[in-house]
Design a protein around this motif. Sequence first.
Motif, short mmCIF file in Angstrom:
data_model
loop_
_atom_site.label_atom_id
_atom_site.label_comp_id
_atom_site.label_asym_id
_atom_site.label_seq_id
_atom_site.Cartn_x
_atom_site.Cartn_y
_atom_site.Cartn_z
N SER A 17 0.83 -1.20 0.00
CA SER A 17 0.00 0.00 0.00
C SER A 17 0.86 1.25 0.00
O SER A 17 2.01 1.24 0.48
CB SER A 17 -0.90 0.03 1.24
OG SER A 17 -1.79 -1.06 1.27
N ARG A 19 0.11 5.82 0.24
CA ARG A 19 -0.83 6.93 0.25
C ARG A 19 -0.17 8.14 -0.39
O ARG A 19 0.85 8.63 0.09
CB ARG A 19 -1.30 7.29 1.66
CG ARG A 19 -2.44 8.30 1.65
CD ARG A 19 -2.90 8.69 3.03
NE ARG A 19 -1.99 9.64 3.68
CZ ARG A 19 -2.33 10.41 4.72
NH1 ARG A 19 -3.56 10.34 5.21
NH2 ARG A 19 -1.45 11.21 5.26
N ARG A 67 -9.81 -0.89 -4.75
CA ARG A 67 -8.44 -0.93 -4.20
C ARG A 67 -7.95 0.46 -3.79
O ARG A 67 -7.17 0.60 -2.86
CB ARG A 67 -7.47 -1.51 -5.23
CG ARG A 67 -7.79 -2.92 -5.66
CD ARG A 67 -6.68 -3.50 -6.52
NE ARG A 67 -6.53 -2.78 -7.79
CZ ARG A 67 -5.38 -2.20 -8.18
NH1 ARG A 67 -4.31 -2.26 -7.41
NH2 ARG A 67 -5.32 -1.57 -9.35
N ARG A 82 -5.36 6.80 -1.34
CA ARG A 82 -4.91 5.61 -0.65
C ARG A 82 -4.96 4.45 -1.64
O ARG A 82 -6.00 4.16 -2.22
CB ARG A 82 -5.80 5.30 0.55
CG ARG A 82 -5.44 4.01 1.30
CD ARG A 82 -4.11 4.11 2.01
NE ARG A 82 -3.76 2.89 2.72
CZ ARG A 82 -2.66 2.75 3.46
NH1 ARG A 82 -1.82 3.77 3.60
NH2 ARG A 82 -2.42 1.62 4.08
N MET A 83 -3.83 3.78 -1.82
CA MET A 83 -3.72 2.70 -2.80
C MET A 83 -3.38 1.40 -2.08
O MET A 83 -2.28 1.30 -1.49
CB MET A 83 -2.66 3.04 -3.85
CG MET A 83 -2.88 4.39 -4.52
SD MET A 83 -1.73 4.73 -5.85
CE MET A 83 -0.19 4.78 -4.93
N ASN A 84 -4.27 0.46 -2.13
CA ASN A 84 -4.07 -0.85 -1.50
C ASN A 84 -3.96 -1.93 -2.57
O ASN A 84 -4.34 -1.73 -3.72
CB ASN A 84 -5.23 -1.18 -0.57
CG ASN A 84 -5.33 -0.25 0.62
OD1 ASN A 84 -4.32 0.27 1.11
ND2 ASN A 84 -6.54 -0.01 1.08
N SER A 85 -3.45 -3.07 -2.18
CA SER A 85 -3.34 -4.23 -3.08
C SER A 85 -2.70 -3.84 -4.40
O SER A 85 -3.20 -4.18 -5.48
CB SER A 85 -4.73 -4.84 -3.32
OG SER A 85 -5.34 -5.21 -2.11
N LEU A 86 -1.59 -3.14 -4.32
CA LEU A 86 -0.94 -2.64 -5.52
C LEU A 86 -0.44 -3.76 -6.41
O LEU A 86 -0.01 -4.82 -5.93
CB LEU A 86 0.19 -1.69 -5.15
CG LEU A 86 -0.29 -0.30 -4.73
CD1 LEU A 86 0.78 0.43 -3.94
CD2 LEU A 86 -0.68 0.51 -5.95
#
Length: 127
Positions: A17, A19, A67, A82-86
Amino acid sequence: QVQLVESGGGLVQAGGSLRLSCAVSGRSFSSYSMGWFRQAPGKGREFVACLHWSGVSTTYADSVNGRFTLSRDNAKATMYLRMNSLKPEDTAVYYCAIRSAPFGTGCYSSPSDFDSWGQGTQVTVPS
């Protein structure tokens, strides 16, 4: 004169992740729709997410929906992504943008809808 400054990019492993932040000065932050775009090497600028000026609605590209989460802090005049599971395919330079006209009827997803841009921040997800 409006100024946008992105930060928070970096190198992250797949599944991780980050941000991103976009600090805005020179414009009444809460009255203008904003967006995030990205550009990978050899490709055009791609829509990622947009925020309606009222803050009540956001729209995401299908590739990031579920995501990524866009938010803003009016007191800090800052927008976040916010960037998850990139994934490796998320690798790109990420840009924030703001419209020249206040208010408006929707959430804008074309680069031509925005007139001011930040310098970009690199996000790299190795495969």
